[in-house]
Design an enzyme around this catalytic site. Structure first.
Site, PDB file in Angstrom:
ATOM      1  N   HIS A  96       0.800  -1.374   0.118  1.00 33.78           N
ATOM      2  CA  HIS A  96      -0.187   0.120   0.015  1.00 33.78           C
ATOM      3  C   HIS A  96       0.831   1.249   0.036  1.00 33.78           C
ATOM      4  O   HIS A  96       2.166   1.228  -0.030  1.00 33.78           O
ATOM      5  CB  HIS A  96      -0.927   0.023   1.231  1.00 33.78           C
ATOM      6  N   ASP A 103       5.776   4.471   4.907  1.00 33.90           N
ATOM      7  CA  ASP A 103       6.908   3.646   5.542  1.00 33.90           C
ATOM      8  C   ASP A 103       6.971   2.504   4.511  1.00 33.90           C
ATOM      9  O   ASP A 103       7.953   1.514   4.733  1.00 33.90           O
ATOM     10  CB  ASP A 103       6.450   3.360   6.858  1.00 33.90           C
ATOM     11  N   HIS A 104       6.063   2.212   3.546  1.00 30.45           N
ATOM     12  CA  HIS A 104       6.152   1.011   2.716  1.00 30.45           C
ATOM     13  C   HIS A 104       6.383   1.431   1.115  1.00 30.45           C
ATOM     14  O   HIS A 104       6.422   0.507   0.325  1.00 30.45           O
ATOM     15  CB  HIS A 104       4.665   0.542   2.477  1.00 30.45           C
ATOM     16  N   HIS A 118       1.187   3.943   2.032  1.00 31.80           N
ATOM     17  CA  HIS A 118       1.494   5.028   3.182  1.00 31.80           C
ATOM     18  C   HIS A 118       3.167   4.645   3.285  1.00 31.80           C
ATOM     19  O   HIS A 118       3.806   3.878   2.684  1.00 31.80           O
ATOM     20  CB  HIS A 118       1.305   4.154   4.590  1.00 31.80           C
ATOM     21  N   HIS A 126      -7.119  -2.641   5.918  1.00 30.18           N
ATOM     22  CA  HIS A 126      -6.316  -1.478   6.612  1.00 30.18           C
ATOM     23  C   HIS A 126      -6.928  -0.068   6.209  1.00 30.18           C
ATOM     24  O   HIS A 126      -8.014  -0.165   5.625  1.00 30.18           O
ATOM     25  CB  HIS A 126      -4.914  -1.354   5.745  1.00 30.18           C
ATOM     26  N   ASP A 170       0.297  -4.334   6.475  1.00 29.20           N
ATOM     27  CA  ASP A 170      -0.749  -3.604   7.509  1.00 29.20           C
ATOM     28  C   ASP A 170      -1.978  -4.205   7.372  1.00 29.20           C
ATOM     29  O   ASP A 170      -2.606  -3.823   6.216  1.00 29.20           O
ATOM     30  CB  ASP A 170      -0.431  -2.055   7.125  1.00 29.20           C
ATOM     31  N   HIS A 213       7.727  -4.628  11.258  1.00 31.66           N
ATOM     32  CA  HIS A 213       6.773  -3.498  11.170  1.00 31.66           C
ATOM     33  C   HIS A 213       6.521  -3.102  12.615  1.00 31.66           C
ATOM     34  O   HIS A 213       5.317  -3.190  13.007  1.00 31.66           O
ATOM     35  CB  HIS A 213       5.501  -3.834  10.300  1.00 31.66           C
TER      36      HIS A 213
END
Ligand SMILES: [Zn+2]
Length: 311
Positions: free
Chosen positions: A63, A67-68, A65, A141, A208, A266
């Protein structure tokens, strides 16, 4: 010999810490290198972990976000700089097509990339090449998110002693494998007589998400499951609210899905001082298999093949 391992490039959710970079994972699977969720700083982590840009054959994003995915621009530009000659498949949730376009063109560079974008829609099969099948499923998520799994089909391993005993050698071995039977020295030999089952291996990547059916389906019979465990069990309410798993829930997914090696990652920065040990304990309290608490720059081998195809 096949070479299958997970290279951990980063393990932090939301905010990196002194010891944990944002997410990033390279799965080495024979000749392929699947890069999952390259967060910010992935390019430099690759250098520390001994991963080159030309090893990457696929990029799988769960996805969008940060941090990914904030490592996508740097990794792509490095691949271009290094003139990676092969086509690289990039998988991501279809709803994020525009975000991916922004990441791909986040800054100016001489674009020498050969990318094949594979937006993942409602269905789940992405690709089936001869050595494995890659699938995605929608997770639960706050934004569109998919998890991935890689499935190697079951096969058979030829037994050299059995072949030799029947005088089968050279091109006849290939013919026997293709046709399933062969007449050697006047005797009918079937492939089952000179081979044994070689169970295919499975790898699953569940990021997530809240607990949901898709997480269990992805993890089903995985030899290795990489699973987010953002929170400790005490923070289950927070986990549900923000669409995440606790360590105990990651253990539950592994236990109920017949997983062999569970890799937890994570982590919320709130566990930095205790080094995540509590999370590993909580997962292990419900999952009897092996629990690995992922640490940046570590290499985690995919466990050896199961001995039989019985799952
Ligand atoms: Zn995240």
């Amino acid at each position: 010999m096949s070479h299958r391992e997970l290279v951990v490039l980063g393990t932090a959710s939301q905010a990196p810490t002194r010891s944990r970079n944002h997410n990033g994972y390279l799965l080495r699977w024979d000749g392929e290198g699947l890069l999952f969720d390259p967060g910010e700083g992935t390019q430099r982590q690759m250098l520390f972990a001994g991963v080159t840009a030309s090893e990457i054959t696929r990029i799988c994003i769960t996805h969008f976000h940060g941090d990914h995915c904030l490592g996508v621009p740097g990794v792509l530009q490095r691949m271009s700089l290094d003139r990676v000659p092969h086509v690289v498949d990039v998988c991501y949730p279809a709803e994020g097509e525009e975000v991916f376009a922004r990441l791909r063109h986040a800054s100016l560079f001489r674009d020498m990339l050969h990318l094949r974008e594979r937006p993942v829609g409602g269905g789940d099969a992405i690709t089936g090449i001869s050595s494995f099948r890659l699938e995605a499923r929608a997770l639960s998520h706050g934004v569109p998110t998919v998890g991935y799994r890689l499935i190697e089909p079951d096969g058979r391993r030829m037994l050299p002693e059995q072949l030799a005993a029947r005088g089968i050698s050279g091109p006849d071995i290939g013919r026997l494998q293709r046709e399933g039977r062969l007449v050697a020295d006047g005797q009918l030999v079937t492939v089952d007589q000179v081979s044994e089952p070689k169970p295919g291996q499975r790898f699953a990547f569940v990021m997530d998400t809240r607990l949901c059916d898709a997480a269990f389906a992805l993890a089903d019979q995985a030899d290795m499951l990489v699973c987010e465990s953002t929170f400790a069990d005490a923070e289950a309410g927070l986990a549900r609210e923000y669409g995440h798993l606790t360590a105990g829930q990651a253990g539950q997914i592994a236990a109920e899905s017949g997983v062999r090696r569970l890799v937890l990652t994570h982590f919320s920065q709130r566990y930095e001082s205790e080094n995540g040990d509590r999370l590993a304990r909580q997962a292990a309290s419900v999952f009897a298999g092996e629990v690995v608490l992922a640490r940046d720059l570590e290499h985690v081998p995919v466990p050896p093949r199961r001995l039989s195809a019985d799952r």
